[in-house]
Motif scaffolding. Structure first.
Motif, PDB file in Angstrom:
ATOM      1  N   SER A 270       0.819  -1.220   0.000  1.00 42.95           N
ATOM      2  CA  SER A 270       0.000   0.000   0.000  1.00 42.95           C
ATOM      3  C   SER A 270       0.848   1.265   0.000  1.00 42.95           C
ATOM      4  CB  SER A 270      -0.945   0.024   1.205  1.00 42.95           C
ATOM      5  OG  SER A 270      -1.825  -1.053   1.142  1.00 42.95           O
ATOM      6  N   ALA A 271       1.810   1.322  -0.893  1.00 44.65           N
ATOM      7  CA  ALA A 271       2.711   2.474  -0.919  1.00 44.65           C
ATOM      8  C   ALA A 271       2.239   3.564  -1.862  1.00 44.65           C
ATOM      9  CB  ALA A 271       4.106   2.024  -1.330  1.00 44.65           C
ATOM     10  N   ILE A 272       1.331   3.213  -2.774  1.00 43.38           N
ATOM     11  CA  ILE A 272       0.883   4.210  -3.748  1.00 43.38           C
ATOM     12  C   ILE A 272      -0.640   4.290  -3.723  1.00 43.38           C
ATOM     13  CG2 ILE A 272       2.842   4.052  -5.326  1.00 43.38           C
ATOM     14  CD1 ILE A 272       1.310   1.994  -6.949  1.00 43.38           C
ATOM     15  N   SER A 273      -1.176   5.405  -4.217  1.00 46.20           N
ATOM     16  CA  SER A 273      -2.633   5.501  -4.311  1.00 46.20           C
ATOM     17  C   SER A 273      -2.996   6.464  -5.429  1.00 46.20           C
ATOM     18  CB  SER A 273      -3.227   5.989  -2.987  1.00 46.20           C
ATOM     19  OG  SER A 273      -2.744   7.270  -2.702  1.00 46.20           O
ATOM     20  N   MET A 274      -4.265   6.480  -5.784  1.00 43.59           N
ATOM     21  CA  MET A 274      -4.744   7.431  -6.773  1.00 43.59           C
ATOM     22  C   MET A 274      -5.006   8.733  -6.034  1.00 43.59           C
ATOM     23  SD  MET A 274      -4.520   5.570  -9.388  1.00 43.59           S
ATOM     24  CE  MET A 274      -5.128   6.644 -10.682  1.00 43.59           C
ATOM     25  N   ILE A 275      -4.470   9.804  -6.570  1.00 42.60           N
ATOM     26  CA  ILE A 275      -4.551  11.106  -5.918  1.00 42.60           C
ATOM     27  C   ILE A 275      -5.502  11.992  -6.722  1.00 42.60           C
ATOM     28  CG2 ILE A 275      -3.198  13.185  -5.344  1.00 42.60           C
ATOM     29  CD1 ILE A 275      -2.559  10.773  -3.609  1.00 42.60           C
ATOM     30  N   ALA A 276      -6.252  12.842  -6.020  1.00 37.88           N
ATOM     31  CA  ALA A 276      -7.186  13.799  -6.622  1.00 37.88           C
ATOM     32  C   ALA A 276      -8.269  13.079  -7.425  1.00 37.88           C
ATOM     33  CB  ALA A 276      -6.459  14.828  -7.474  1.00 37.88           C
ATOM     34  N   ARG A 277      -8.994  13.812  -8.266  1.00 34.96           N
ATOM     35  CA  ARG A 277     -10.084  13.164  -9.005  1.00 34.96           C
ATOM     36  C   ARG A 277     -10.298  13.825 -10.353  1.00 34.96           C
ATOM     37  NH1 ARG A 277     -15.067  15.605  -5.401  1.00 34.96           N
ATOM     38  NH2 ARG A 277     -14.342  17.722  -5.636  1.00 34.96           N
TER      39      ARG A 277
ATOM     40  N   ARG B 294      -4.214  10.919 -10.652  1.00 35.50           N
ATOM     41  CA  ARG B 294      -2.900  10.382 -10.984  1.00 35.50           C
ATOM     42  C   ARG B 294      -2.447   9.455  -9.879  1.00 35.50           C
ATOM     43  NH1 ARG B 294      -2.981  15.372  -8.854  1.00 35.50           N
ATOM     44  NH2 ARG B 294      -1.489  15.797  -7.206  1.00 35.50           N
TER      45      ARG B 294
ATOM     46  N   GLU C  22       0.283   8.354  -7.205  1.00 36.62           N
ATOM     47  CA  GLU C  22       1.450   8.919  -6.522  1.00 36.62           C
ATOM     48  C   GLU C  22       1.771   8.112  -5.287  1.00 36.62           C
ATOM     49  OE1 GLU C  22       1.212  13.065  -5.432  1.00 36.62           O
ATOM     50  OE2 GLU C  22       1.234  13.704  -7.525  1.00 36.62           O
TER      51      GLU C  22
ATOM     52  N   PHE D 166       3.094   8.181  -1.322  1.00 35.85           N
ATOM     53  CA  PHE D 166       2.689   9.111  -0.269  1.00 35.85           C
ATOM     54  C   PHE D 166       3.476  10.413  -0.314  1.00 35.85           C
ATOM     55  CE2 PHE D 166       3.067  10.610   4.201  1.00 35.85           C
ATOM     56  CZ  PHE D 166       1.769  11.041   4.337  1.00 35.85           C
ATOM     57  N   THR D 167       4.787  10.311  -0.521  1.00 31.78           N
ATOM     58  CA  THR D 167       5.606  11.523  -0.479  1.00 31.78           C
ATOM     59  C   THR D 167       5.460  12.363  -1.742  1.00 31.78           C
ATOM     60  OG1 THR D 167       7.456  10.442  -1.542  1.00 31.78           O
ATOM     61  CG2 THR D 167       7.403  10.345   0.854  1.00 31.78           C
ATOM     62  N   ALA D 168       4.810  11.833  -2.760  1.00 26.59           N
ATOM     63  CA  ALA D 168       4.639  12.492  -4.060  1.00 26.59           C
ATOM     64  C   ALA D 168       5.918  12.502  -4.886  1.00 26.59           C
ATOM     65  CB  ALA D 168       4.086  13.902  -3.933  1.00 26.59           C
TER      66      ALA D 168
ATOM     67  N   GLU E 203       3.856  -5.890  10.221  1.00 24.31           N
ATOM     68  CA  GLU E 203       3.246  -4.943  11.156  1.00 24.31           C
ATOM     69  C   GLU E 203       1.741  -4.753  10.911  1.00 24.31           C
ATOM     70  OE1 GLU E 203       4.544  -2.408  13.862  1.00 24.31           O
ATOM     71  OE2 GLU E 203       5.198  -4.479  14.010  1.00 24.31           O
ATOM     72  N   LYS E 204       1.357  -4.635   9.636  1.00 19.76           N
ATOM     73  CA  LYS E 204      -0.050  -4.371   9.338  1.00 19.76           C
ATOM     74  C   LYS E 204      -0.848  -5.667   9.163  1.00 19.76           C
ATOM     75  CE  LYS E 204      -0.173   0.304   7.755  1.00 19.76           C
ATOM     76  NZ  LYS E 204       1.165   0.776   8.159  1.00 19.76           N
TER      77      LYS E 204
END
Lengths: 854, 154
Positions: free
Chosen positions: A163-170, A175, A177, A179-181, A417-418
């Motif tokens: 889970s290091a990346i995700s879809m950002i904005a809409r 896009r 990104e 977490f740190t962008a 951990e998770k």
């Protein structure tokens, strides 16, 4: 039974699956951008629309379950029109920079537009502009090309569990990104790369260096790093590895790879590779020729053997080398050099554990398939982080966790951990005590199992010793889970073996396995730790795990090998080192190993090896040990030669050749040439000849052939005849309890991104994890007043070194961790050890360390 | 990191749902209240408290426009300029507020007192023009009363 027709073809299914899956199984291709065979259905891109008889609108094949009597059409004028429309929308923003994009030629969007159109876009608006990001060392991220299919995000969260990346904005701003962008700062498995349908995420290792159609060849082989043995494909151009990619649906890993496997290949093409034999002249290693080098070794070894006897010679084999290499190595040592002094660095963990388990529970007790972990109800993880040591095995644990399994972690394990449900952190070095307590509870509840009376007897004795009082958070849950579980797997890391009371942990684990009929998995950091044992590179067993001291076995080997095998068991690894120290051992032959660096208390090992009259090292790099040798021989590495490897499940797999090396020889070939010079004839022309002989002589490999192994399902016990455990009494349980009250203890970190000293020659892995640092838990950091990046000096009784600090929340006790992968800062150099008298592994517990802020 | 009170506030929310992911939106509001906007630090705090991946938290936070992804003033004025409000002079109100406090749409006044956001319909068409100041709702705005209202927010 479900019967449906797709494009007029009748298909019968035995379980309900989606229409897309059914079509795929019968060889009908339906285009998809968001659906991918390893991911769950998503229904985002709508490209997989199909016509279904008696359903009013087009349906998405990826989410539609196949039903009995369904009539499906996957291509028609209407369908093509819809697909063309969808693609036209995607192309509004897609930049059409195909001539510049690395993906061109293997781009799914390009292929689809080629098939369905449109040839001209009707939208006149400006395309969105997003700058390409090169802020990460490994990944290049181009979000103009992204079609928001979310395959990468779903791969990262659902499959890799990072889970290091995700879809950002809409909307049009959507896009992917991290977490740190900018920097991904993740596990760098690169599995997002393998599923991206376009050129939105690319590997910077091969960026703009070739086109997919310019690959000279693709070779499907096995990874060289850890004991899982993942299947991967090596792409070669101009005799250099350009890229490593997975193969979906193949091997143990089913398309998943880890950072080492995917990005760690650069060492093979390293400038630092040994090219020619080196011979020590006037105290300096100088370039030489094969005939001079082999002549000198033959002369020296013969002389030492004839004067001092075979016992004065010892050999260290390698878990990085193939079964064939190791088989020839032990045969060379036993038959040519007349010694049983053969061992490997595996003795510091895997081999020690393996011997103990097999003595107690019989050969093959750890021969369990990784897939089985996924179906366990409860998984007990101890002695290390499986997601770092054997990442793909770690993924199986994460998958089980997602399916609701109970994951119990004893000690620290960052990658879980998770995913853990219970964590038990015993006081440092008291893990064995806690295990014995819970074992007693289980024994009381389950009673005598009776199959192995000597284990039951020991359990009775043990239950008198334990106190029944444990007051540690999570202990009750641990007990409850073990007592209630119907299906238990135990995953043992080697940290718990590297103790003077390692044998007590091993007994507890073995007895839990025995009482609860658990599946036992031993983590293995190097590719062939199991294979080298089976090939006979141990001081007390011939190939196939046949004890030397049983003359029936010995005679059988002697007949085939035409000679005599020394009678007595040889020395184990640490005994060999001691032997060199007190000069009982005059000559040491090291194959693909670096004992000065890879054994704790390195400087003392170095001192001991300094006493040798003669040392030979064959390796692919000039290692710290090589620098001390009298002769150094260049060997061939991964992808440069063919050979079989046995993974931690005991599956035998074939590693294939992909590139031609200009210099160096296979390890087995060097040894057989040498043996011929020493008048013991070995007539192998190719690696397969060695396997042929192994299949003839080793009862374990009987009748095995390369063609059978190449199929990938060569599983324990092959066609072999496993032995039962040969002991009838549990080895003595030693009371070596210490009092561990120091503020901090130094422990070995096993990073996900490194393995031994190979990975430090892979630039990509060095970029991800450039140097050793001290990993400190949050509580310890607070106690010391340390923050991330602080420079510290750490000192133990063996020495001290300067490093920087990284705070790691997943470390819950007062251990501080440091890796042993970097030249000059190997933590083993700071660790003194005592030997576990039972397993002969080094006990590196109680390594008190003081940490001074600089 | 959040202080103990905030952590227990979030834990209480978490207890209301079977899945900790469900507590994400309300927790983000709390983080925004504490930090003023959703900085990386704020999102990390939420991720740690809820034991959720940081990237997931950011993905969610960046989806919704009412979560602030940049620092804002002490008070956020959100004026609607959709049809009904526009007809009744909302754009004029925007100009007046802008002139009085030196703030443009999407910007923050120099003294850090107000940020101005032009927002979409807030369902007050019958009593247009309308606005939100922080979480307070105001309707039937005029060129005079809007300044009186804003004067209360220091």
């Amino acid at each position: 039974m479900i019967t449906l027709t797709i494009n007029g073809k009748e298909i019968t299914l035995d379980k309900p699956i989606t229409v897309l899956e059914a079509a795929r199984q019968s060889g009908i291709k339906i285009p998809t951008l968001c659906a991918h065979e390893v991911l769950k259905p998503y229904g985002g891109c709508r490209l997989c629309v199909v016509e279904v008889e008696r359903m009013p609108r087009l349906q998405t094949a990826c989410t539609l379950m196949a039903a009995d009597g369904m009539e499906v059409r996957t291509e028609s004028e209407t369908i093509s029109e819809v697909r063309r429309g969808i693609l036209e929308f995607l192309l509004i923003n897609h930049p059409l920079d195909c001539p510049y994009c690395d993906k061109a030629g293997e781009c799914e969007l390009q292929d689809l537009v080629n098939k369905y159109g449109p040839t001209v876009g009707r939208h006149k608006e400006e395309k969105r502009k997003v700058a390409e990001s090169h802020k990460d060392q490994i990944f290049s991220r181009n979000m103009e090309r992204c079609v928001s299919c979310t395959r990468c995000v779903r791969m990262c969260s659902d499959m890799q569990g990072a889970s290091a990346i995700s879809m950002i904005a809409r909307g049009t701003h959507t896009r992917m990104e991290p977490f740190t962008a900018d920097s991904f700062n993740c596990e760098y498995c690169g599995n997002c790369l393998s599923v991206c349908p376009v050129g939105a995420i690319l590997s910077r290792l091969s960026l703009h260096s070739y086109r997919p159609w310019q690959v000279d060849k693709e070779v499907e082989t096995i990874c060289s790093y850890c004991g899982v043995g993942c299947t991967l494909v090596v792409q070669v151009r101009d005799d250099a590895i350009k890229r490593v990619i997975p193969k979906m649906g193949a091997g143990i890993n089913n398309g998943m790879l880890c950072s080492r496997g995917r990005f760690g290949y650069e060492y093979i093409g390293s400038e630092e590779r040994l090219r020619v034999p080196l011979v020590r002249k006037n105290g300096k290693l100088e370039q030489s020729t094969w005939s001079e080098a082999l002549g000198l070794i033959a002369e020296k070894l013969t002389e030492i053997r004839n004067t001092n006897g075979g016992k004065a010679i010892a050999g260290i084999a390698s878990p990085r080398c193939s079964n064939e290499d190791n088989y020839v190595f032990q045969k060379f040592m036993r038959m040519t050099c007349k010694t049983n002094n053969i061992d490997s660095v595996s003795r510091t963990g895997f081999a020690a554990a393996q011997k103990y388990f097999e003595d107690l529970l019989g050969q093959g007790i750890t021969g369990n398939l990784i897939d089985g972990l996924k179906h366990s109800e409860t998984i007990l993880v101890l002695g290390g982080d499986p997601t770092a040591v054997n990442p793909i095995l770690g993924l199986a644990i994460r998958e089980a966790a997602r399916d609701g399994a109970n994951i119990i972690v004893l000690g620290n394990a960052k990658g879980l951990e998770k995913f853990k449900t219970v964590q038990v952190v015993p006081p440092v070095f008291n893990e064995a005590v806690v295990l014995e307590e819970v074992l007693t509870e289980v024994f009381k509840a389950k009673g005598v199992r009776g199959e192995r009376p000597f284990v039951d007897k020991e359990l009775k004795l043990l239950s008198k010793r334990t106190s029944g009082k444990v007051d540690i958070e999570g202990y009750e849950e641990l007990k409850k889970a073990l007592l209630e579980t119907e299906s238990l797997s135990i995953v043992l890391g080697m940290d718990m073996v590297q103790r003077t009371d390692g044998h007590r942990t091993l007994f507890a684990v073995a007895a839990l396995t025995y009482l609860l009929e658990a599946r036992l998995y031993t983590l293995s950091e190097r590719a062939n730790e199991q294979g080298l044992i089976d090939a006979g590179c141990v001081p007390d067993m011939l190939p196939g795990g046949r004890p030397i001291n049983i003359s029936d076995f010995k005679v059988k080997f002697e007949t085939v090998w035409k000679g005599t095998i020394p009678d007595e068991d040889g020395l184990t690894l640490l005994e060999i080192i001691e032997g060199t120290r007190n000069k009982d051992i005059k000559a040491l032959y090291v194959m693909g190993e670096n004992p000065v660096f890879n054994i704790p208390d390195g400087s003392s090992v170095k001192e001991a090896l300094g006493n040798l009259d003669f040392m030979v090292v064959q390796d692919i790099f000039l290692t710290e040990t090589g620098e001390m040798a009298d002769v150094v021989l260049p060997a061939l590495g991964w992808t440069e030669r063919i050979g079989t490897y046995t993974n931690l499940e005991r599956r035998i797999q074939l590693q294939k050749k992909a590139v031609e090396s200009s210099s160096g020889m296979e390890d087995w070939r060097i040894l057989s040439e040498l043996s011929n010079k020493m008048e013991y004839k070995m007539k192998y022309m190719q690696a397969e000849d060695v396997m042929h002989e192994m299949a003839k002589v080793s009862p374990l490999y009987s009748e095995l052939t390369y063609s059978e192994i190449a199929e990938g399902e060569c599983l324990w016990p092959y066609h072999g005849e496993p032995l039962r455990g040969e002991i009838n009494e549990v080895p003595e349980m030693l009371d070596v309890a210490g009092d561990y009250r120091a503020d901090f203890y130094l422990a070995l970190e096993k990073p996900l991104f490194h393995s031994g000293s190979l990975s430090r020659r892979s630039q990509a892995l060095m970029k991800i994890y450039p140097e050793a640092s001290l990993k400190v838990g949050a509580a310890s950091a607070e106690k010391l007043g340390l923050t991330d990046g602080d420079k510290v000096q750490i000192s133990t009784s063996a020495g001290s070194l300067d490093t920087s600090v990284i705070i790691e929340d997943s470390i819950k006790d007062n251990r501080v961790y440091m890796s042993n992968n970097f030249a000059g800062s190997g933590v083993f150099n700071l660790m003194k050890f005592n030997v576990d008298k039972v397993t002969k592994a080094p006990g590196i517990e109680g390594c008190e360390v003081t940490i001074k802020k600089l | 990191m959040f202080n103990e009170t905030v952590i227990s506030e979030i834990n209480e929310i978490r207890g209301k749902y079977p899945d900790r992911r469900s507590a994400l939106l309300p927790s983000l509001y709390i983080a925004q209240r504490e930090f003023g906007w959703l900085s990386h630090e704020a999102m990390t705090c939420v991720a740690k408290t809820l034991n959720l991946p940081e990237a997931d938290v950011r993905g969610t936070a960046s989806f919704y426009s009412m979560f602030k992804n940049a620092p804002v003033g002490r008070h956020v004025i959100q004026i609607c300029t959709n049809v009904s409000c526009m007809i009744l002079g909302a754009e004029k109100l925007v100009d007046i507020v802008g002139a009085k406090y030196g703030v443009t749409s999407g910007g923050t006044s120099e003294d850090g007192r107000f940020s101005l956001v032009i927002m979409e319909c807030i369902g007050a068409c019958g009593t247009a023009p309308a606005m939100l100041v922080d979480t307070d709702f105001y309707e039937n705005l005029t060129e005079t009363n809007i300044l009186e209202i804003l004067d209360k927010y220091k």
